[in-house]
Structure formats: structure tokens, C-alpha cells
Design a protein around this motif. Structure first.
Motif, PDB file in Angstrom:
ATOM      1  N   ASN A 132       0.812  -1.216   0.000  1.00 46.46           N
ATOM      2  CA  ASN A 132       0.000   0.000   0.000  1.00 46.46           C
ATOM      3  C   ASN A 132       0.844   1.264   0.000  1.00 46.46           C
ATOM      4  OD1 ASN A 132      -2.729  -1.057   0.043  1.00 46.46           O
ATOM      5  ND2 ASN A 132      -2.243  -1.864   2.051  1.00 46.46           N
ATOM      6  N   LEU A 154       1.984   1.750  -3.509  1.00 49.19           N
ATOM      7  CA  LEU A 154       0.865   2.242  -4.308  1.00 49.19           C
ATOM      8  C   LEU A 154       0.662   3.740  -4.105  1.00 49.19           C
ATOM      9  CD1 LEU A 154      -1.908  -0.481  -3.845  1.00 49.19           C
ATOM     10  CD2 LEU A 154      -0.945   0.274  -6.017  1.00 49.19           C
ATOM     11  N   ASN A 162       7.369  -4.507  -4.166  1.00 49.52           N
ATOM     12  CA  ASN A 162       6.902  -3.400  -3.335  1.00 49.52           C
ATOM     13  C   ASN A 162       7.631  -3.328  -2.000  1.00 49.52           C
ATOM     14  OD1 ASN A 162       4.980  -2.240  -5.057  1.00 49.52           O
ATOM     15  ND2 ASN A 162       3.453  -3.773  -4.526  1.00 49.52           N
ATOM     16  N   TRP A 182      -9.294   4.212  -4.345  1.00 48.50           N
ATOM     17  CA  TRP A 182      -8.631   2.917  -4.162  1.00 48.50           C
ATOM     18  C   TRP A 182      -9.621   1.753  -4.157  1.00 48.50           C
ATOM     19  CZ3 TRP A 182      -3.665   3.208  -4.831  1.00 48.50           C
ATOM     20  CH2 TRP A 182      -2.950   4.339  -4.440  1.00 48.50           C
ATOM     21  N   SER A 229       3.264   0.320  -9.143  1.00 50.55           N
ATOM     22  CA  SER A 229       1.899   0.735  -8.798  1.00 50.55           C
ATOM     23  C   SER A 229       0.929   0.326  -9.898  1.00 50.55           C
ATOM     24  CB  SER A 229       1.835   2.251  -8.598  1.00 50.55           C
ATOM     25  OG  SER A 229       2.573   2.641  -7.462  1.00 50.55           O
ATOM     26  N   SER A 279       0.074  -3.377  -9.665  1.00 49.01           N
ATOM     27  CA  SER A 279      -0.886  -3.691  -8.601  1.00 49.01           C
ATOM     28  C   SER A 279      -2.298  -3.303  -8.990  1.00 49.01           C
ATOM     29  CB  SER A 279      -0.483  -2.965  -7.306  1.00 49.01           C
ATOM     30  OG  SER A 279       0.787  -3.379  -6.862  1.00 49.01           O
ATOM     31  N   ILE A 280      -2.446  -2.129  -9.614  1.00 50.21           N
ATOM     32  CA  ILE A 280      -3.752  -1.665 -10.038  1.00 50.21           C
ATOM     33  C   ILE A 280      -4.362  -2.611 -11.061  1.00 50.21           C
ATOM     34  CG2 ILE A 280      -4.902   0.123 -11.414  1.00 50.21           C
ATOM     35  CD1 ILE A 280      -3.127   2.171 -10.013  1.00 50.21           C
TER      36      ILE A 280
END
Length: 483
Positions: free
Chosen positions: A41, A44, A181, A238, A313, A316-317
Motif C-alpha cells: 500500500n 501504491l 513493493n 482505491w 503501482s 498492482s492496479i
């Protein structure tokens, strides 16, 4: 084929389905600890877009009010987003769009995914790619000594390379994303703290505190509330990805708190840097001012790291979004390989990289409008899971969908859910129109998002009672969870 070989192949296929399909994860398959998910997180949150959020906030308010608006806005948005997105997915180990079948129906979830979610996540992916491209362009200009446009063709080339790298990381699955990450996030936190020091050293604290907002209205209260509302939208944005990521967490504690604190602290820190840069330098994007402040070597190193953070990022999205697409498409995309499906997702973001200036100029409008719809979706999700179903879901029936009984609706659509999203979105625009920036008097006291999430939730509960009676009472049997 021997029995042993057959068993090995079956295990491999099941593993692939758990990582890239819609099967719920067993507890032993949930690999992210509290620290792991915190790093996910944090990484992100500290992508270049966070600096642009700070710069957009600077349009309305100065430094102190801006920091306060970002803290309040993100705290409000993340509070209901985290509960709506992560609680059910972590408990049952299933990605969030399967969990939303009760609230919207199988076809209704598909409507949301292929409209609100797809547009929102393609927009964010495009923006992250363009920002990575700008960093690459700035590095190239510094190395070669050439004067390059901040929206020139090299930005598009760099953005397309970033998309290619994001697709490669994405194809390796969530475990690889988590490992990257864990490396990127601590470095980003240090870099952002260093950026703030650079800004104060190269301007002054007094200059920062006295800097006037860039384009405010005459009403200071209205300026502040628009800044708060914008940051609520950032927190809510998010929602489309957090549930599918949270299902990888080992416990509820490892899902809820890292989702809130990791996103909140990292976002506000990066946004503060963007706010300060916009107010003192006139430019929030660190790809523009990092090299002059940090020097060639340090500046280039930092820009390269930020560009790579944008890529992780993006991975992950898109992981969560492609899972949603696969789950919502029924049999249409079920047999498309994961690599192929994720490549299809990137087609529109790749096209949008040819219009980098448009992506920057429409950023605030994009965030606010997507926030309007996602806030209403959160209201419905919260009412469905916590109030109507009292956190009791039948996992088998959820995956049966229209072939089951509990979550099957006529035409595959829970009218109460979709109608309530529409009601919430209409109320939002009534209170605050992101295009004209016209507001209702109540907006200055309650924002647009808070009434939207409440009215969407109330509307859903009332319509569910009217349209579907007490059908949820059938779920009073012991809950079924992945274990």
C-alpha cells in the motif's frame, strides 16, 4: 501420464487459478503479512500521481489549510473505502467483485466493472504511465543536454516502455508484485522525506507558509471544502483494487490497518511535497524540479526510482482490475490466458499516452467524477455486507451466481444496488458539480461524499426491503468461508 505427474499438473493449475482466476484463497494460500501489505500500500500511494494531487490541492488553499484538507479528506475517504473493499474479501478469501454479487447481481457487477471500474483504472494506469514517461524524458534531457518538451514524443515512448514493464511484472503474479513493493516502498518513503527537506532548504519555511493558493474562489470556506472533497475522492479511488489485494492478507488485522495506515500516511506525505512544490515553485511534478534541486546524479537516480515505483503501482492496479474483468465476463474471457487478458487491458492506456497533456489537465475532473460514483458504490457495499447480511455470506452460492439461489436476480441484476448507485451519484452532482464547480449551500458543511455514501446506503436498504423482502434471511445458516 502417471498419477504423480497428473497430481502435480492439477496442483499447478489450481495454483494458477488461485493467483490469476476467481477461486477463493484458502488461509494457507494467503501470503501477505501485516508488513507485506503495508509495503504494497505504501508503494501504491507514493507514485507520482500523489504529488499531482498535492499540486491540485494548491489551486484552492495554501500550505497549512492544504495539509489539513488532505488529512481530513483522505481520512474520510479511506475510512469507508477500506471497510467496503477489504472486510468481506479478506474474511472469505475471494476477490471483491465476487463478493459484490449479493449487492448488484452477476450482471450488475459486470455493468459496474465494464463502466465505472474499467474507466477509472484505465485512467489511473494511463496517468502513471505518462508520469513514468515524463521522468524518462527528464533523465534523457539531463544526460544529453537537450531541451525536451514535458509533453513531447519522448514522454510517450517512455510511457509505452513503462506499460511493457508493468505488463511483464503483472504476468508474474501477486507474489512478485509484493516482493518488489517491499523493496520499493521503503526507498520511496526516504526519497519523499528528502524531497521535503530539499524544498524547505531551497525556498524557506516562511515562504512556504505565506504562499497564496494558485486559483482560489473568494469564499475561503468553499475553497477549503473543495480541497477536502477532492481528497476524499482520492481516498475512495482505491476501492476498485483493494479487495482483490486484501484477499492475499493473512488476517483481518493484516488487511484493514495496512490498507488504511499505509495508504493514508504515504499519500499525505507525498501530497504534502506536491503541495509545497506547487505553492513555491509553481510545479508539483518532481520530474520537473528534482534534477535542478538534487543535482544531476542524485536527481537522475531519484527520478529513475520514482519511474519504477509508478510501474509497480501500475502492476498492482491492473492485477485487481483484470481479475474483476475475468470474473465479470462469464465464459467470454474465462479461457483467455492471463498474459493475453492483461495485455488487452493496456491497449487503451497505451493509446492515451499519445495525449499526455490531456491526462494532466483533466486530472482533477477525473478524480472527482470517479469519486462520485465510487462513493455511491461504497455506500451500497457497506449497507449490503454489514447491515443487510450482517457479515454472513454463503461462499458457494456467491460463486454459483445465477446458477444458485441466494444471489440470483432476474436478469442477473439487483435493481436495488444499481439504482442506489445512480441515486447517490445524482445527489453528489447536485451538491457539487465538478465541471462548473457550482455547489449547493449544504456542501460547505457536509461535503458531497458523506451525504452520497449515506443516501446510497439508505436507498439500498429501503429498495431491498421493497423489492426483495426477506430473502437474505436464508443466509442465516452458518457462514461458509475459505479455510
Amino acid at each position: 501420464m502417471s498419477a504423480k505427474a497428473s497430481s502435480t499438473e492439477t496442483d499447478r493449475l489450481l495454483s494458477e487459478e488461485h493467483r490469476f482466476g476467481t477461486f477463493p484463497l484458502l488461509k494457507k494460500e494467503r501470503v501477505w503479512s501485516f508488513a507485506d501489505f503495508t509495503w504494497v500500500n505504501t508503494s501504491l500511494a507514493i507514485a507520482t500521481w500523489a504529488f499531482i494531487v498535492g499540486g491540485s490541492t494548491a489551486l484552492m488553499v495554501g500550505f497549512r489549510d492544504g495539509v489539513l484538507a488532505m488529512i481530513i479528506g483522505n481520512a474520510i475517504g479511506l475510512s469507508f473505502m477500506v471497510l467496503a473493499a477489504t472486510a468481506a474479501s479478506q474474511r472469505y478469501g475471494s476477490e471483491q467483485y465476487t463478493m459484490l454479487r449479493g449487492a448488484f447481481g452477476v450482471v450488475g457487477v459486470g455493468v459496474l466493472v465494464f463502466t465505472i471500474v474499467l474507466i477509472t483504472e484505465m485512467g489511473w494506469s494511463s496517468l502513471l504511465a505518462v508520469m513514468a514517461g515524463r521522468a524518462a524524458s527528464q533523465i534523457t534531457g539531463e544526460v544529453t543536454g537537450a531541451e525536451l518538451s514535458q509533453y513531447g514524443p519522448l514522454v510517450t515512448v517512455g510511457a509505452l516502455v513503462a506499460i511493457g514493464l508493468a505488463w511483464f511484472i503483472l504476468s508474474r503474479g501477486p507474489i512478485t508484485i509484493g516482493r518488489l513493493n517491499a523493496i520499493v516502498a521503503p526507498g520511496l518513503a526516504l526519497i519523499v522525506a528528502g524531497m521535503m527537506i530539499f524544498l524547505v532548504m531551497n525556498t524557506s519555511w516562511d515562504a512556504l507558509n505565506s504562499a497564496a493558493p494558485i486559483a482560489p474562489f473568494e469564499d475561503d470556506t468553499l475553497n477549503f471544502m473543495i480541497a477536502v472533497e477532492f481528497n476524499i475522492g482520492v481516498g475512495v479511488s482505491w476501492f476498485p483494487i483493494m479487495g482483490s489485494l486484501a484477499r492475499m492478507a493473512k488476517s483481518r488485522r493484516a488487511a484493514l490497518w495496512p490498507s488504511f495506515l499505509g495508504l493514508f500516511l504515504a499519500t499525505v506525505l507525498a501530497q504534502t511535497v506536491g503541495l509545497a512544490a506547487a505553492l513555491t515553485l509553481g510545479e508539483s511534478d518532481p520530474t520537473v524540479w528534482m534534477v535542478p534541486f538534487g543535482g544531476p546524479l542524485l536527481g537522475i537516480g531519484i527520478l529513475a526510482f520514482i519511474a519504477f515505483a509508478n510501474i509497480t503501482s501500475m502492476s498492482s492496479i491492473v492485477y485487481s482490475t483484470v481479475l474483476a474483468i475475468r470474473q465479470s465476463s462469464g465464459q467470454a474471457l474465462a479461457k483467455v490466458p492471463w498474459k493475453g487478458l492483461s495485455a488487452l487491458f493496456f491497449i487503451l492506456p497505451a493509446i492515451m499516452t499519445f495525449f499526455p497533456q490531456f491526462m494532466y489537465e483533466q486530472f482533477m475532473l477525473f478524480v472527482t467524477y470517479s469519486g462520485a460514483f465510487l462513493t455511491a458504490v461504497c455506500g451500497v457495499a457497506l449497507a449490503d455486507y454489514f447491515i443487510l447480511r450482517r457479515q454472513r455470506m454463503n461462499l458457494r452460492e456467491l460463486h454459483l451466481g445465477q446458477q444458485g439461489t441466494l444471489y440470483a436476480y432476474k436478469g442477473g441484476v439487483n435493481i436495488a444496488g444499481l439504482a442506489s448507485v445512480a441515486v447517490g451519484a445524482v445527489l453528489y452532482v447536485f451538491l457539487y458539480d465538478p465541471v462548473s464547480l457550482e455547489t449547493n449551500a449544504a456542501f460547505s458543511y457536509v461535503t458531497a461524499s458523506i451525504p452520497t455514501v449515506l443516501i446510497a446506503a439508505i436507498s439500498y436498504l429501503v429498495l431491498s426491503k421493497v423489492l426483495y423482502g426477506r430473502r437474505t434471511s436464508k443466509e442465516a445458516a452458518p457462514k461458509v468461508s475459505a479455510s
